[in-house]
Structure formats: structure tokens, C-alpha cells
Design a protein around this motif. Structure first.
Motif, PDB file in Angstrom:
ATOM      1  N   GLN A  35      -2.699  -4.029  -6.520  1.00  0.00           N
ATOM      2  CA  GLN A  35      -1.718  -3.056  -6.040  1.00  0.00           C
ATOM      3  C   GLN A  35      -2.074  -1.644  -6.490  1.00  0.00           C
TER       4      GLN A  35
ATOM      5  N   TRP B  36       0.788   3.671  -1.945  1.00  0.00           N
ATOM      6  CA  TRP B  36       1.714   2.527  -2.056  1.00  0.00           C
ATOM      7  C   TRP B  36       3.163   3.015  -1.998  1.00  0.00           C
TER       8      TRP B  36
ATOM      9  N   ASP C 272       7.290  -2.871  -6.528  1.00  0.00           N
ATOM     10  CA  ASP C 272       6.026  -3.518  -6.890  1.00  0.00           C
ATOM     11  C   ASP C 272       5.962  -4.927  -6.323  1.00  0.00           C
TER      12      ASP C 272
ATOM     13  N   CYS D  50      -2.486  -3.171   5.459  1.00  0.00           N
ATOM     14  CA  CYS D  50      -3.118  -1.923   5.044  1.00  0.00           C
ATOM     15  C   CYS D  50      -4.143  -1.481   6.084  1.00  0.00           C
TER      16      CYS D  50
ATOM     17  N   TYR E 275      -1.901   1.762   2.137  1.00  0.00           N
ATOM     18  CA  TYR E 275      -0.702   0.962   2.411  1.00  0.00           C
ATOM     19  C   TYR E 275      -0.038   1.442   3.698  1.00  0.00           C
TER      20      TYR E 275
END
Length: 567
Positions: A359, A365, A369, A408, A420
């Protein structure tokens, strides 16, 4: 170390820490008090006649090497798979029999199997109870003894081997009970006395439910002793004991899930000298072997994985007509299921660091999470995403985790960089397999396509694979994801907030440094007769070696790059 220990601890603090210790240890402390020196206490306990050695070390290790030097064949049975990380390591699977050729080093032994020879961790194996085993289908006796005499000898030998296995099971259980008692009385009880150093939450994190395990194991050993036939041990019926207590063994799952948290907390406390000295004083006064607390706390994790191996060996020497045969067979199946569940949970927890690292490598992003809801990567690959209203097609990389699907976009110049673009909640999603041809909703021709439809909103995603077999892999992966979610709900598997926080912290540290660190592995010198090992091993090597190495998932093959999963 001794000087530091004596300077750090006052007589009052050391006396309060030993209030519940055995009488012998307390007498030792009182003698030290009378002498007026804590250094004497440390020396007296440290040099007492109660000596213990590491597993595989001391007298046992010497005996193994003597057998090898005498030309005897010494065999060991693998407890876990060992995936080779070096061309001089010996690979094998759990249950394989390895011939031990050199046990000079305590942690790494040299051995061979049918495919070759090399180094392997001593903690991955256990020596076989019966080193000299006759063939299973021994030929009937001939000559003076006759067939009946030969068959009687073969049966007698098998009965002796079953006796050996039963004795080993009982012996290891008694040793294990003492080990648990030492942890509960030597460490946990003393920690509870020091409310200025430990909170109840800390103790729960460090020791988990080890007291529950101790109580269950005492009841289990008592049941084994009752079933043990002292006059004719081979007639003992131990299988029923495992079946009666199989539900109790489920508590190991909670302990194994918590064990990584314990390691994190102990690692933090190890940086503070007063905790180091306190734990060392507890160990010495309880007369425990010279390894750190995290090594002791690993034992229950290892123990639950050894039961299937012991039962398999017991079944091997149990005649089908024996009254215990069906119970041993059922117990073996039950304990395999327990061990498999615990191993799977352990593997899942090992993956959360990799998920956090992945991640952190994704650009732009957004949202929560991954670890808030997911703990397992199930499938990944490139798909064509067809969007409304103009049926625009986009090439995207999709990553299927439990509970969510992440997609993505690849960077145009640097194809190993991902951006992302979004996620889909799979809990309220319907998967629709589409036939090749014109799609009724978007009015475009599609091949190898399937639709993901959101229940409440009615929104849908049309995804197309390049080949039919790729589409089928995706459909099967979505089915596995639902099965995984159901299994997690049934078994109560979840990631704690502490585990998530630690994983994200580790990922951020590695990102700050740059490329993720490579996995550490044993090191060797140049091979001569066979590779020599270093004379000194890292202090925590006993813990590292005690945990089985696993073959990395193909999904994490390129984890050292910014964007793993690249095809």
C-alpha cells in the motif's frame, strides 16, 4: 552483565520479585541477603547445580555425534517444510526422514535426503524414536524358528516401538507442563507483583492466554496418565484422550494469533534496561534454560504443530485390530485440522507487513488503509474496465483482497509504478458471469467478461480478461474470497489494532529508507568438505530458527520493487 544486574536491582526489589518463587530459590535469595551482596545472589543462582541446555545441545547433542562417528545411521523427522534459500541448504517437506550426518553445530545440522544433502535448521526436525526400524512387511521366519516364531518376533518388535512412541508422548508432555509452569510462576506471577512496571493490558499482550493453556494441558496430561498401562505400555489407549480434549486445543489459536503482538511488545521492552534485568532475574531464580523470554513463549506455538507428527507415528505402530486404532486415527485427523487452522492464521498474520508495504508503494492512495478490512491477497492481474456512459475501456491492474477489490493505473513511462484509482466493496456485491457477445446494458460486444453489480446502489463494473482461462481464474478467485470471509467469521480471525499500527509503522520506515529490505537469511563460508558455519550466531537466532520458513507467495514475488504483482 552481572555487574550491571547488581547495580540495577536493590535487595528490596529483588526480594519482592521472588515472593512466590519455589522455596529453594527463596532460600538462595535469603542467603544472599545475609551475605549483603546481590552479586553473590546472581553468582549463586547462575552457578547452581541445576543446569539446563538448549534443545539439541549438551549431552543430547554429544550423544548424536558419538552415534554418527561410530558409523550409526541417525535419522530425524521433519516437523515443518523447509524451503531452501541457498544452494547449500537442504530442502524437505514436513514428515520427510532426514539422515543426520553432522550435528556439531547446535542450530544448523548437515544431512541428506534422496534429492541431495546440505544444511538445515535443527529446530525443524526431531530425532526419530526408533532409529532401527524393520521393514513393515517382514518376511516370515524360516528354518528352525518357523513362520509362527518369525511372526511373533515381528509383532513383539512392533509392540516395543509402540511403547517407545507412547513413552515419548508422555515424557514430552511432562516436560511441556514444567515449561508452562515455569513461565506462569517464574515470569507471569512475578510481573503481576510489579504494578509499577506492568499493566494488565501489557501482561495480556505478552503472555496471551498461556494460563488457560497451562490449565488445559494439566488436565490433558492427567487423562494420559490414567490411560497409560504401566505393566503393558503398548496396550495403552491414548487416542481417546486427544478426542476428548480436541475442543480444548482450540485455545491455541488465540495464543498463536497474539504471539506476534507479544514479540513486538518484548522487543520494545528490551530497549529498557530495567526490564531486561527483571526478566533475567526471573529466569535465573526459576532455574530456566538460558534463552530469552520470547524464546520460551514460542514453545506453545511449536507444541500444537507437533501433535499430528506424534499421532502419525503412534498410528504407524498400532495394529488395525488394536482397541486404540480407530481413536488414534480420528485423533490424528482432528489434530491435523487444528494445526492447519493455526498455521493458516499464522501465515495470514505474516502477510500483513507485506500488504502494508504494498500500500505504501502505491501513488495517490485514498481512503482507509487496506489492513482495516483486509488481510489476504487472493488474486491479481490486468483487466479491461468498461465504464458508462460511452462504454469507454481502460486497462487497469486489479488486486483482489478479502472484502475489497483495488484497481490501479500503470505509469506510462515507469511501468512498475502504480496509481490508485479506486476500490469496490465485495461484501454487498453480486458477480455475474457474461457470455461472449453484445452486452445488454452497455450495448457493446464483449469477450471473456463478467460484471460486478453493487446491491444497494445498482451500480456495476464490466470487466474483461484477455483470455478465457484468465476469466475462469478470476471467477474462482472471487469464490475463494467469499469462502475466506465466511471462514474468518466462523473462526473469529481478525487483525488487532496493534498489529495494524505496527505493520503500517514498519512500512513507513522502509519507505523512508527507500527500497524494502531483503529478507535476512543464514550465512555460510565457502564449501570445503561441507560448508562451515560461523562460530557465533545472532543472539535471537533460537527464535528465528524455531519458526518455519515458508515459500513466498507468487503474489509477493516482486515485493522489493515499488509495485509488486507485476506480471
Amino acid at each position: 552483565m552481572r555487574g550491571a544486574l547488581s547495580r540495577s536491582w536493590s535487595l528490596e526489589s529483588l526480594r519482592s520479585a521472588t515472593a512466590a518463587l519455589p522455596d529453594g530459590a527463596l532460600d538462595t535469595a535469603l542467603r544472599a541477603d545475609e551475605a549483603g551482596s546481590e552479586e553473590d545472589l546472581y553468582e549463586d543462582v547462575h552457578s547452581s547445580s541445576h543446569h539446563y541446555s538448549h534443545p539439541g545441545g549438551g549431552g543430547e547433542q554429544l550423544a548424536i555425534n558419538e552415534l554418527i562417528s561410530d558409523g550409526s545411521v541417525v535419522c530425524a523427522e521433519a516437523l515443518w517444510d523447509h524451503v531452501t534459500m541457498d544452494d547449500q541448504e537442504l530442502g524437505f517437506n514436513a514428515g520427510d526422514v532426514i539422515e543426520v550426518m553432522d550435528a556439531t553445530n547446535r542450530e544448523w545440522w548437515w544431512g541428506r535426503v534422496a534429492d541431495g544433502e546440505g544444511w538445515f535448521p535443527a529446530s525443524f526436525v526431531r530425532l526419530r524414536v526408533n532409529q532401527d526400524e524393520p521393514a513393515d512387511d517382514a518376511a516370515p521366519g524360516t528354518g528352525h524358528g518357523g513362520a509362527g516364531h518369525g511372526g511373533a518376533e515381528a509383532q513383539s518388535s512392533k509392540d516395543q516401538m509402540r511403547t517407545n512412541v507412547i513413552n515419548e508422548i508422555l515424557s514430552t508432555e511432562r516436560d511441556y507442563i514444567k515449561h508452562l509452569r515455569d513461565i506462569c510462576e517464574g515470569y507471569l506471577r512475578q510481573c503481576r507483583k510489579r504494578v509499577d512496571m506492568f499493566s494488565e493490558e501489557q501482561l495480556r499482550t505478552i503472555f496471551g492466554n498461556i494460563e488457560d493453556i497451562y490449565r488445559c494441558q494439566k488436565a490433558f496430561v492427567k487423562a494420559l496418565e490414567q490411560k497409560f498401562n504401566r505393566e503393558r505400555p503398548h496396550l495403552s489407549e491414548l487416542g481417546a484422550c486427544f478426542l476428548e480434549h480436541q475442543a480444548d486445543f482450540q485455545i491455541y489459536s488465540e495464543y498463536c494469533n497474539n504471539h506476534p503482538n507479544a514479540c513486538v511488545e518484548l522487543s520494545r521492552l528490551a530497549k529498557l534496561s530495567k526490564y531486561v534485568y527483571f526478566f533475567e532475574a526471573c529466569r535465573l531464580l526459576q532455574k530456566m534454560i538460558d534463552i530469552s523470554l520470547d524464546g520460551f513463549l514460542l514453545t506453545p506455538v511449536q507444541k500444537i504443530c507437533k501433535y499430528p507428527l506424534q499421532l502419525a507415528e503412534l498410528l504407524k505402530y498400532t495394529h488395525p485390530q488394536h482397541r486404540d486404532f480407530k481413536d488414534v486415527e480420528a485423533a490424528l485427523h482432528a489434530m491435523k485440522n487444528v494445526a492447519q487452522l493455526i498455521n493458516e492464521r499464522k501465515r495470514r498474520l505474516e502477510n500483513i507487513d507485506k500488504i502494508a508495504q504494498w500500500q505504501s508503494s502505491i501513488e495517490d492512495w485514498e481512503g482507509e488503509d487496506l489492513l482495516v478490512r483486509s488481510s489476504e491477497l487472493i488474486h491479481s492481474g490486468e483487466l479491461t474496465r468498461v465504464t458508462q456512459p460511452q462504454a469507454k475501456s481502460q486497462q487497469r491492474m486489479f488486486f483482489l483482497f478479502d472484502h475489497q477489490l483495488i484497481y490501479c493505473k500503470k505509469d506510462l513511462l515507469r511501468r512498475d509504478v502504480l496509481y490508485y484509482k479506486g476500490r469496490l466493496d465485495l461484501d454487498g456485491l453480486e458477480l455475474v458471469d457474461l457470455e461472449d457477445g453484445k452486452d445488454g446494458e452497455l450495448h457493446v460486444s464483449v469477450r471473456n467478461a463478467f460484471r460486478l453489480r453493487c446491491g444497494p446502489s445498482g451500480e456495476s463494473q464490466l470487466l474483461c480478461a484477455k483470455k478465457p482461462e484468465q476469466k475462469q481464474r478470476w471467477l474462482k478467485a472471487f469464490a475463494r474470497e467469499r469462502d475466506q470471509v465466511r471462514l474468518d467469521q466462523e473462526t473469529g480471525f481478525s487483525i488487532t489494532q496493534l498489529q495494524r499500527k505496527q505493520a503500517m509503522l514498519n512500512a513507513s520506515k522502509q519507505q523512508a529508507v527507500g527500497k524494502p529490505k531483503a529478507l535476512s537469511r543464514p550465512y555460510y563460508l565457502t564449501r570445503q568438505k561441507h560448508p562451515a558455519l560461523p562460530t557465533s550466531l545472532p543472539q535471537q537466532q533460537v527464535l528465528v530458527l524455531a519458526e518455519p520458513k515458508r515459500k513466498p507467495s507468487t503474489f509477493w514475488h516482486s515485493i522489493s520493487r515499488l509495485a509488486p504483482f507485476r506480471k
